[in-house]
Design a protein around this motif. Sequence first.
Motif, PDB file in Angstrom:
ATOM      1  N   SER A  87       0.803  -1.221   0.000  1.00  0.00           N
ATOM      2  CA  SER A  87       0.000   0.000   0.000  1.00  0.00           C
ATOM      3  C   SER A  87       0.839   1.277   0.000  1.00  0.00           C
ATOM      4  CB  SER A  87      -0.933   0.010   1.214  1.00  0.00           C
ATOM      5  OG  SER A  87      -0.191  -0.088   2.399  1.00  0.00           O
ATOM      6  N   SER A  88       2.132   1.157   0.123  1.00  0.00           N
ATOM      7  CA  SER A  88       2.986   2.332   0.075  1.00  0.00           C
ATOM      8  C   SER A  88       3.465   2.649  -1.338  1.00  0.00           C
ATOM      9  CB  SER A  88       4.202   2.148   0.991  1.00  0.00           C
ATOM     10  OG  SER A  88       5.042   1.123   0.517  1.00  0.00           O
TER      11      SER A  88
ATOM     12  N   ARG B 153      -1.677   5.046  -4.415  1.00  0.00           N
ATOM     13  CA  ARG B 153      -1.553   4.091  -3.322  1.00  0.00           C
ATOM     14  C   ARG B 153      -2.900   3.672  -2.759  1.00  0.00           C
ATOM     15  NH1 ARG B 153       2.843   6.971   0.452  1.00  0.00           N
ATOM     16  NH2 ARG B 153       1.188   8.537   0.384  1.00  0.00           N
TER      17      ARG B 153
ATOM     18  N   ASN C  38      -5.341  -3.745  -1.909  1.00  0.00           N
ATOM     19  CA  ASN C  38      -4.176  -3.670  -1.034  1.00  0.00           C
ATOM     20  C   ASN C  38      -4.122  -4.830  -0.044  1.00  0.00           C
ATOM     21  OD1 ASN C  38      -3.204  -1.414  -2.312  1.00  0.00           O
ATOM     22  ND2 ASN C  38      -4.009   0.027  -0.806  1.00  0.00           N
TER      23      ASN C  38
ATOM     24  N   GLN D 110       7.453   4.180  -5.350  1.00  0.00           N
ATOM     25  CA  GLN D 110       7.272   4.760  -4.029  1.00  0.00           C
ATOM     26  C   GLN D 110       6.960   6.229  -4.193  1.00  0.00           C
ATOM     27  OE1 GLN D 110      11.056   3.149  -2.193  1.00  0.00           O
ATOM     28  NE2 GLN D 110       9.646   2.931  -0.491  1.00  0.00           N
TER      29      GLN D 110
END
Length: 124
Positions: free
Chosen positions: A30-31, A53, A74, A100
């Motif tokens: 989820s990041s 995200r 997620n 990211q």
Amino acid sequence: QVQLVESGGGLVQAGGSLRLSCAASGRTFSSFAMGWFRQAPGKEREFVAAISRGGLGIYYTESVKGRFTISRDNAKRTVSLQMSSLKPEDTALYYCAARQGVGVTLPAAEYDYWGQGTQVTVSS
């Protein structure tokens, strides 16, 4: 580190549908913002779709709008690309990528991790 594995590619007739999936392992899924790219023989890798995200930010390249849908789960650490009304020009090796950061982005260079790809072939 994030490991990405794509699946779901195959051979389909024009007008048909396929659903690609990308399973992630490693760091917190989820990041990462996620994207799908594709590369046809003799062509550069091109952006297809991306999702933020949390899943609220989504972007598509113009040629797939209305035909492709990107989504993510997620909890299951997966991102999917539902492809409908496929055309021969959609034929390519499709890659899943992770980045990211906040929001969606198009350039492939901004993605940190890549899968090995899954082949999609659309016959006319």
